[in-house]
Enzyme design. Structure first.
Site, PDB file in Angstrom:
ATOM      1  N   GLU A  35      30.017   5.328  -9.020  1.00 23.89           N
ATOM      2  CA  GLU A  35      30.797   5.341  -7.662  1.00 23.89           C
ATOM      3  C   GLU A  35      32.227   5.569  -7.637  1.00 23.89           C
ATOM      4  OE1 GLU A  35      28.459   6.291  -5.281  1.00 23.89           O
ATOM      5  OE2 GLU A  35      27.521   4.797  -5.726  1.00 23.89           O
ATOM      6  N   SER A  69      20.328  24.111  14.681  1.00 22.97           N
ATOM      7  CA  SER A  69      19.884  23.151  13.953  1.00 22.97           C
ATOM      8  C   SER A  69      19.051  22.178  14.758  1.00 22.97           C
ATOM      9  CB  SER A  69      20.823  22.206  13.260  1.00 22.97           C
ATOM     10  OG  SER A  69      20.391  20.930  12.898  1.00 22.97           O
ATOM     11  N   GLY A 128      24.440   7.835   3.592  1.00 22.67           N
ATOM     12  CA  GLY A 128      24.973   7.707   2.038  1.00 22.67           C
ATOM     13  C   GLY A 128      24.037   8.454   1.265  1.00 22.67           C
ATOM     14  N   LEU A 129      22.949   9.180   1.827  1.00 21.64           N
ATOM     15  CA  LEU A 129      22.070  10.028   0.947  1.00 21.64           C
ATOM     16  C   LEU A 129      22.514  11.593   1.114  1.00 21.64           C
ATOM     17  CD1 LEU A 129      18.705   8.360   2.054  1.00 21.64           C
ATOM     18  CD2 LEU A 129      20.384   7.636   0.386  1.00 21.64           C
ATOM     19  N   SER A 130      23.828  11.913   1.455  1.00 15.49           N
ATOM     20  CA  SER A 130      24.378  13.090   1.373  1.00 15.49           C
ATOM     21  C   SER A 130      23.423  14.220   2.224  1.00 15.49           C
ATOM     22  CB  SER A 130      24.399  13.461  -0.108  1.00 15.49           C
ATOM     23  OG  SER A 130      25.525  14.372  -0.134  1.00 15.49           O
ATOM     24  N   ASP A 176      27.532  15.209  -5.278  1.00 16.00           N
ATOM     25  CA  ASP A 176      26.565  15.311  -4.386  1.00 16.00           C
ATOM     26  C   ASP A 176      25.814  16.808  -4.391  1.00 16.00           C
ATOM     27  OD1 ASP A 176      27.541  13.025  -3.658  1.00 16.00           O
ATOM     28  OD2 ASP A 176      28.100  13.533  -1.550  1.00 16.00           O
ATOM     29  N   TYR A 228      37.914   6.040   2.557  1.00 18.38           N
ATOM     30  CA  TYR A 228      37.635   6.820   1.298  1.00 18.38           C
ATOM     31  C   TYR A 228      38.851   7.283   0.958  1.00 18.38           C
ATOM     32  CZ  TYR A 228      35.164  10.303  -1.450  1.00 18.38           C
ATOM     33  OH  TYR A 228      34.722  11.251  -2.389  1.00 18.38           O
TER      34      TYR A 228
HETATM   35  P1  ADP Z   1      26.051  12.106   4.819  1.00 20.38           P
HETATM   36  O1  ADP Z   1      26.222  12.942   3.826  1.00 20.38           O
HETATM   37  O2  ADP Z   1      26.051  10.544   4.028  1.00 20.38           O
HETATM   38  O3  ADP Z   1      24.691  12.115   5.397  1.00 20.38           O
HETATM   39  P2  ADP Z   1      28.359  13.147   6.063  1.00 20.38           P
HETATM   40  O4  ADP Z   1      29.008  12.296   7.068  1.00 20.38           O
HETATM   41  O5  ADP Z   1      28.872  13.373   4.660  1.00 20.38           O
HETATM   42  O6  ADP Z   1      27.031  11.960   5.852  1.00 20.38           O
HETATM   43  O7  ADP Z   1      27.699  14.123   6.612  1.00 20.38           O
HETATM   44  C1  ADP Z   1      26.817  14.192   7.779  1.00 20.38           C
HETATM   45  C2  ADP Z   1      27.430  15.315   8.751  1.00 20.38           C
HETATM   46  O8  ADP Z   1      26.629  16.491   8.218  1.00 20.38           O
HETATM   47  C3  ADP Z   1      26.690  15.186  10.074  1.00 20.38           C
HETATM   48  O9  ADP Z   1      27.301  14.460  11.085  1.00 20.38           O
HETATM   49  C4  ADP Z   1      26.538  16.726  10.590  1.00 20.38           C
HETATM   50  O10 ADP Z   1      27.784  17.229  10.904  1.00 20.38           O
HETATM   51  C5  ADP Z   1      26.071  17.308   9.101  1.00 20.38           C
HETATM   52  N1  ADP Z   1      24.816  17.644   9.099  1.00 20.38           N
HETATM   53  C6  ADP Z   1      23.879  16.835   8.240  1.00 20.38           C
HETATM   54  N2  ADP Z   1      22.751  17.446   8.264  1.00 20.38           N
HETATM   55  C7  ADP Z   1      22.472  18.042   9.373  1.00 20.38           C
HETATM   56  C8  ADP Z   1      21.457  19.110   9.909  1.00 20.38           C
HETATM   57  N3  ADP Z   1      20.246  18.970   9.378  1.00 20.38           N
HETATM   58  N4  ADP Z   1      21.997  19.934  10.947  1.00 20.38           N
HETATM   59  C9  ADP Z   1      23.066  19.817  11.177  1.00 20.38           C
HETATM   60  N5  ADP Z   1      24.244  19.290  10.726  1.00 20.38           N
HETATM   61  C10 ADP Z   1      23.935  18.468   9.838  1.00 20.38           C
HETATM   62 MG    MG Z   2      28.129  13.384   2.936  1.00 21.42          MG
END
Ligand code: ADP
Ligand code: MG
Length: 386
Positions: A35, A69, A128-130, A176, A228
């Site tokens: 990490e 989306s 945190g699962l990207s 990731d 971060y």
């Molecule tokens: P993590 O990667 O840990 O889930 P992040 O903050 O890096 O969190 O990314 C999350 C962001 O990615 C969301 O706030 C959104 O803007 C975008 N995102 C993720 N999945 C989708 C989806 N299925 N549709 C639209 N936007 C998405």
């Molecule tokens: Mg992310």
């Protein structure tokens, strides 16, 4: 997954009034160990999970790009000629930023047709699962196929990272995207973030009767604004004072000297990265020589290092880890960037329900919000579905 696939194609047809040309998917990921090592040119050991983001795509006759989306109400539209980081914001910066980032890898946006894209996902967002890499990588493989770009997977990972760094503005490393693009069933991806050379390392969980439990604390992290960037700056400062290009070049044996040269906080940040790199190497070796039941102590030590030296844990993550450890987990640690998100525990199948019940109870007892606890299976990376 089958249902989600049909749903995505149906919704695409509803929104855009025609059938999609194809359907692609990319998984979220969990980092087994390693990490905050990626941006220090060190080692990581993530795996792709059985939660995926789907992208239905249809090419257009004009140069418009439209993205929708299930996650958002609005349809975002832009002309390909106007794609630039300054013109992108919100969730659509992920898919459209990916299209823009391709220009840095030799793709001429004047020479490709526009597209309609619909995104659907069962990767939890902000856990945190990207979910961010899942969306980038699903769009990357979709555009790579639809535009017939012929880019290889390591290159697509770099495209995804550029999209996230520049178009979204989150200073994340390449872990990731590599996991999402290179993952395989029952295996992890050992990645050297300096050379970008990767190797698939079999996990053998099934044979060992082990499950991977994720405890999503529901505490939200925010990469672009949170601690971060500050941790990243500390690492750069440590490398500068120690006279190395990056912390990758510091070994555990160098830490005594580092203690004399660095202030206490910077020293502890550096010590986390240096010992974490060693733990990744030890985990890979242990997996090969002894199998997954022998890596528990390395996972536990990783958590302590993040909690005490890197200071990126939160009480909910500590509680999840300690409760899992006390109820039959072989090892446990927080995973992901920290300041919230999820913990991971390696649990023998026979202890699974005990761990689930104990975690629910412990969170309630401590007045924390109910966590989302579920198992994940190391799964294959991004692919065309239909
Ligand atoms: P993590 O990667 O840990 O889930 P992040 O903050 O890096 O969190 O990314 C999350 C962001 O990615 C969301 O706030 C959104 O803007 C975008 N995102 C993720 N999945 C989708 C989806 N299925 N549709 C639209 N936007 C998405
Ligand atoms: Mg992310």
């Amino acid at each position: 997954m089958t249902d989600l696939r049909t749903d995505t194609l149906d919704t695409f047809a509803e929104i855009f009034g025609r059938r999609a040309d194809g359907l692609w998917s990319a998984p979220g990921r969990v980092n087994l160990i390693g990490e905050h090592t990626d941006y220090n040119e060190g080692f990581v050991l993530p795996f792709a999970i059985n939660r995926r983001t789907l992208v239905a795509l249809g090419l257009r006759d004009d140069r418009k790009a439209r993205v929708g989306s299930s996650f958002a109400d609005e349809l975002v539209e832009i002309d390909l000629s106007e794609l630039s980081p300054e013109n992108l914001s919100g969730w659509s910066a992920y898919p459209l930023g990916l299209a823009w980032a391709l220009t840095e890898f030799g793709v001429d946006l004047d020479a490709v047709p526009g597209f309609d894209i619909l995104i659907d996902s069962n990767v939890p967002v902000g856990a945190g699962l990207s979910s961010s890499a899942a969306i980038e990588c699903a769009v990357a493989v979709a555009l790579n196929d639809a535009w017939q770009l012929g880019l290889d997977r390591p290159t697509l990972a770099r495209v995804g990272q550029r999209a996230e760094n520049v178009a979204v503005g989150a200073p994340t490393g390449i872990m990731d995207q590599s996991a999402s693009l290179l993952g395989q069933a029952d295996a992890a991806v050992f990645l050297d973030c300096r050379s970008l050379v990767s190797e698939v390392v079999p996990l053998g969980l099934e044979a060992a009767g082990l499950e991977i439990v994720i405890i999503d604390t529901g505490v939200e992290h925010a990469h672009a604004t949170g601690g971060y960037a500050e941790r990243r700056a500390s690492c750069e400062e440590g490398a500068r004072v120690l006279g190395v290009e990056s912390l990758r070049d510091v070994s555990v044996a160098d830490l005594d000297r580092a203690r004399d040269l660095l202030d206490d906080v910077t020293f502890r940040r550096v010590r986390h990265v240096v010992t974490e790199n060693q733990r990744v190497l030890d985990t890979v070796r242990t997996l090969r020589e002894q199998g997954p039941t022998a890596i528990g102590e390395l996972l536990d030590a990783s958590h302590v290092s993040m909690r005490d030296d890197f200071e990126i844990s939160v009480p909910e993550l500590d509680l999840a880890v300690e409760t899992a450890q006390a109820n039959g987990a072989i090892g446990a640690r927080m995973t992901g960037g920290g300041f919230g998100g999820s913990a991971i525990a390696l649990v023998p199948s026979e202890n699974l329900s005990r761990v689930f019940v104990a975690i629910d109870g412990a969170f309630a007892e401590n007045g924390f919000g109910q966590p989302d606890v579920f198992t994940v299976t190391p799964s294959e990376g991004a692919k065309r579905e239909d």
